[in-house]
Design a protein around this motif. Structure first.
Motif, PDB file in Angstrom:
ATOM      1  N   LEU A  29       0.828  -1.210   0.000  1.00  0.00           N
ATOM      2  CA  LEU A  29       0.000   0.000   0.000  1.00  0.00           C
ATOM      3  C   LEU A  29       0.861   1.258   0.000  1.00  0.00           C
ATOM      4  O   LEU A  29       0.534   2.251  -0.660  1.00  0.00           O
ATOM      5  CB  LEU A  29      -0.932  -0.006   1.212  1.00  0.00           C
ATOM      6  N   LEU A  50      -9.919  -4.396   0.849  1.00  0.00           N
ATOM      7  CA  LEU A  50      -8.522  -4.804   1.012  1.00  0.00           C
ATOM      8  C   LEU A  50      -8.436  -6.232   1.571  1.00  0.00           C
ATOM      9  O   LEU A  50      -7.541  -7.003   1.186  1.00  0.00           O
ATOM     10  CB  LEU A  50      -7.801  -3.828   1.941  1.00  0.00           C
ATOM     11  N   VAL A  61      -5.410  -6.513   7.916  1.00  0.00           N
ATOM     12  CA  VAL A  61      -5.503  -5.276   7.135  1.00  0.00           C
ATOM     13  C   VAL A  61      -5.449  -4.063   8.058  1.00  0.00           C
ATOM     14  O   VAL A  61      -4.768  -3.071   7.771  1.00  0.00           O
ATOM     15  CB  VAL A  61      -6.788  -5.265   6.291  1.00  0.00           C
TER      16      VAL A  61
END
Length: 260
Positions: A29, A50, A61
């Motif tokens: 990310l 995600l 996450v």
């Protein structure tokens, strides 16, 4: 040959060099953010999206996103999602902002925090019966006090709420009871009547917000708030102010500088 190797008599497991899954996701990310992938909307995919994309648990996450928050790359907005951080944290130096050289020179302590950044504040001023703990600290049981409640904003963001109380015998007839307290603010006005602060104490607590607090600051229920209770004392060691502040932790970085 098994999965381990021996070097100098030490058994090593190749898996020990593998990054935790949340770190791998955070790295991915972070690379996407630096590439400008989310620049157009400024918003990251939802936690659910995600989770599906990386085929992992939601808590994994969340841990990845927390690493990005620590790096000041993202921030959460109440009821809206996770966005790229655009708001530069306010450097709050408690020692410098409260020094006499600041308010004694006619400068607001907020000038030390925000410098040239824009600011807005809502002010409510009223003579009231104080809460028991405030009356006890100020030594004014059975007496009225002047209360100044303020909500602060900068760059279209609510950053702090504060409520301060002052003994009525000191505040009455001064600009402390007015919206505009004049150059140097409340402390300069107290100084003019011989009760300028000579020392302060601040108690700090960090916790998750109540629902009303998260709504007031426009933050998520998972964003910690910083609670600061400041008491100001004059040269006779009389308490002349109790100020209870609630700060959005995503907006501030607390700094303390003092001599050894």
């Amino acid at each position: 040959m098994d999965a381990t190797t021996t070097t100098g008599g030490t058994v090593k497991d190749p898996a020990q060099g593998k990054k935790p899954r949340y770190v791998e996701i955070a790295d991915e990310l972070r690379a996407r953010i630096k590439s400008g992938l989310y620049a157009e909307t400024g918003k990251l995919p939802s936690e659910r999206a995600l989770t599906d994309e990386f085929q992992t648990a939601r808590n994994t996450v969340r841990d990845a996103l927390q690493l990005l928050r620590i790096d000041d790359l993202i921030e959460s907005r109440g009821g809206s999602g996770v966005y790229l951080r655009t708001f530069r944290r306010i450097q709050r130096d408690a020692v410098e902002r409260l020094s006499r050289k600041q308010w004694g020179a006619g400068r607001a302590i907020w000038d030390k925090d925000l410098h040239t950044r824009d600011r807005q504040e809502e002010v409510d001023i009223k003579e009231v019966d104080p809460p028991e703990h405030v009356a006890r600290t100020l030594g004014v049981r059975g007496e009225k006090v002047w209360r100044r409640s303020r909500l602060y904003r900068s760059e279209n963001r609510t950053i702090q709420q504060s409520t301060a109380w002052y003994p009525a015998d000191l505040a009455e007839g001064t600009a402390i009871t007015e919206r505009n307290t004049g150059p140097g603010g409340v402390y300069a006005r107290l100084d003019e009547i011989g009760h300028g602060p000579t020392r302060f104490s601040e108690e700090i607590e960090v916790r998750l917000p109540l629902s009303a607090e998260s709504k007031m600051l426009g933050i998520t229920m998972s964003t910690p708030i910083i609670l600061i209770v400041r008491t100001a004392y004059d040269a006779e060691d009389r308490p002349v102010e109790v100020n209870e502040m609630m700060l959005d932790s995503d907006s501030y970085r607390l700094i303390y500088t003092f001599p050894s």
